[in-house]
Design a protein around this motif. Structure first.
Motif, PDB file in Angstrom:
ATOM      1  N   ALA A 100       0.494  -1.236  -0.165  1.00 54.74           N
ATOM      2  CA  ALA A 100      -0.228   0.130  -0.176  1.00 54.74           C
ATOM      3  C   ALA A 100       1.103   1.330   0.114  1.00 54.74           C
ATOM      4  O   ALA A 100       2.159   1.180   1.061  1.00 54.74           O
ATOM      5  CB  ALA A 100      -0.939  -0.501   0.925  1.00 54.74           C
ATOM      6  N   ILE A 102       1.399   5.204   0.615  1.00 58.43           N
ATOM      7  CA  ILE A 102       0.920   5.854   2.484  1.00 58.43           C
ATOM      8  C   ILE A 102       1.466   7.323   2.157  1.00 58.43           C
ATOM      9  O   ILE A 102       2.818   7.197   1.666  1.00 58.43           O
ATOM     10  CB  ILE A 102       0.906   4.731   3.600  1.00 58.43           C
ATOM     11  CG1 ILE A 102       2.777   5.315   3.549  1.00 58.43           C
ATOM     12  CG2 ILE A 102       0.399   3.994   3.825  1.00 58.43           C
ATOM     13  CD1 ILE A 102       2.992   4.152   5.348  1.00 58.43           C
ATOM     14  N   PRO A 133      -1.722   4.877   9.393  1.00 57.79           N
ATOM     15  CA  PRO A 133      -2.255   3.609   8.323  1.00 57.79           C
ATOM     16  C   PRO A 133      -1.500   2.614   8.834  1.00 57.79           C
ATOM     17  O   PRO A 133       0.058   2.390   8.752  1.00 57.79           O
ATOM     18  CB  PRO A 133      -1.562   3.873   7.011  1.00 57.79           C
ATOM     19  CG  PRO A 133       0.104   5.283   7.413  1.00 57.79           C
ATOM     20  CD  PRO A 133      -1.010   5.531   8.707  1.00 57.79           C
ATOM     21  N   GLN A 148     -15.026   3.317   4.034  1.00 56.34           N
ATOM     22  CA  GLN A 148     -15.318   4.151   2.270  1.00 56.34           C
ATOM     23  C   GLN A 148     -16.471   3.919   1.165  1.00 56.34           C
ATOM     24  O   GLN A 148     -16.047   3.507   0.394  1.00 56.34           O
ATOM     25  CB  GLN A 148     -13.729   4.502   1.368  1.00 56.34           C
ATOM     26  CG  GLN A 148     -12.959   5.472   2.644  1.00 56.34           C
ATOM     27  CD  GLN A 148     -11.714   5.279   1.908  1.00 56.34           C
ATOM     28  OE1 GLN A 148     -11.129   4.412   1.631  1.00 56.34           O
ATOM     29  NE2 GLN A 148     -11.371   6.207   2.283  1.00 56.34           N
ATOM     30  N   GLU A 162      -5.375  -0.106   5.739  1.00 51.64           N
ATOM     31  CA  GLU A 162      -6.788   0.441   6.294  1.00 51.64           C
ATOM     32  C   GLU A 162      -5.357   1.938   7.011  1.00 51.64           C
ATOM     33  O   GLU A 162      -4.746   2.235   7.049  1.00 51.64           O
ATOM     34  CB  GLU A 162      -6.897   0.306   8.154  1.00 51.64           C
ATOM     35  CG  GLU A 162      -7.961  -0.893   7.888  1.00 51.64           C
ATOM     36  CD  GLU A 162      -8.944  -1.147   9.775  1.00 51.64           C
ATOM     37  OE1 GLU A 162      -8.052  -0.181  10.399  1.00 51.64           O
ATOM     38  OE2 GLU A 162      -8.877  -2.492   9.300  1.00 51.64           O
ATOM     39  N   LEU A 163      -7.118   3.091   6.020  1.00 51.46           N
ATOM     40  CA  LEU A 163      -5.734   4.641   6.379  1.00 51.46           C
ATOM     41  C   LEU A 163      -5.878   5.364   7.678  1.00 51.46           C
ATOM     42  O   LEU A 163      -4.724   5.954   7.297  1.00 51.46           O
ATOM     43  CB  LEU A 163      -7.306   4.867   5.376  1.00 51.46           C
ATOM     44  CG  LEU A 163      -6.490   6.523   4.570  1.00 51.46           C
ATOM     45  CD1 LEU A 163      -5.016   6.266   3.567  1.00 51.46           C
ATOM     46  CD2 LEU A 163      -7.545   7.469   3.681  1.00 51.46           C
ATOM     47  N   ALA A 166      -9.331   7.259   7.627  1.00 53.27           N
ATOM     48  CA  ALA A 166     -10.817   6.784   7.540  1.00 53.27           C
ATOM     49  C   ALA A 166     -11.926   5.858   8.420  1.00 53.27           C
ATOM     50  O   ALA A 166     -10.897   4.646   8.934  1.00 53.27           O
ATOM     51  CB  ALA A 166     -10.839   5.919   6.070  1.00 53.27           C
TER      52      ALA A 166
END
Length: 224
Positions: A100, A102, A133, A148, A162-163, A166
């Motif tokens: 991911a 970030i 994150p 989201q 997971e951000l 969010a």
């Protein structure tokens, strides 16, 4: 903002394999099966099944007389490339579970935390956010992640990102208890403190069924 990439690998080391050498990077190692010794420049640590280590120093992995399965998180510069194998370790196998992109605010100093969250059958993490994150992986049971506008269900061995800010609602299966392991990045001011914040005031005061076990957390320098 600093652009970085967080990756989760699953490594399999056969019993008695030769030492495995890892370069310096912010890294969390969690032993999913078996046991091994991790040597750093200044220390060494024996890790049994269900334990973890966080460091940003080079590491040497020393397998024992049983096969070992590791979940390995690494934080690297966004321009870095995902490796397909452990360096100079042809007897091992590596799978990239998830990566991911970030961004971290360079005005903060940051730490890396590796912990475990457990739920009884049918438990739920009420709608919440975190301070940074991270990537999670289901170890047992089943968990749904609603965030989201999307909903995804994760079985053992499946990972998700997971951000942080969010909002997330996370119900689990009623058929069995559920457990997941995560590695995430947090401002150093959160060291030793919970990072969770509930979105709805009534949820903040509601009884919580999940349990937490922090394996390790360390201050890190962000990769250049």
């Amino acid at each position: 903002m600093r652009a970085l990439t967080l990756r989760l690998y699953e490594d399999r080391l056969p019993a008695g394999c030769l030492p495995v050498f890892l370069p310096a990077l912010p890294r969390a190692l969690y032993v999913a099966e078996g046991s091994l010794t991790v040597e750093g420049p200044d220390d060494g640590q024996w890790l049994a099944t269900g334990t973890a280590r966080v460091s940003q120093q080079p590491a040497t992995l020393l397998a024992e007389d049983t096969d070992v399965r590791i979940w390995r998180w690494e934080l690297d510069a966004a321009t870095g490339t995902a490796g397909t194998a452990l360096p100079s370790a042809p007897s091992t196998s590596t799978t990239l579970k998830l990566e991911a992109d970030i961004t971290l605010d360079p005005r903060f100093d940051w730490l890396m935390r590796c912990d475990e969250v457990g739920f009884p059958p049918g438990g739920v993490a009420l709608t919440h956010v975190h301070q940074g994150p991270g990537i999670r992986i289901c170890a047992s049971g089943e968990i749904a992640i609603e965030t989201q506008g999307q909903r995804h269900v994760h079985a053992p061995g499946e990972a998700w990102f997971e951000l942080g800010p969010a909002p997330v609602l996370a119900p689990t299966t009623e058929a069995a208890s559920t457990r997941f392991v995560r590695c995430f990045l947090l401002p150093r001011a959160v060291k030793g403190r919970s990072s969770i914040r509930y979105v709805r005031p009534e949820d903040a005061d509601a009884p919580k069924v999940q349990t937490y076990r922090v394996f390790a957390e360390r201050d890190i320098d962000l990769p250049a």
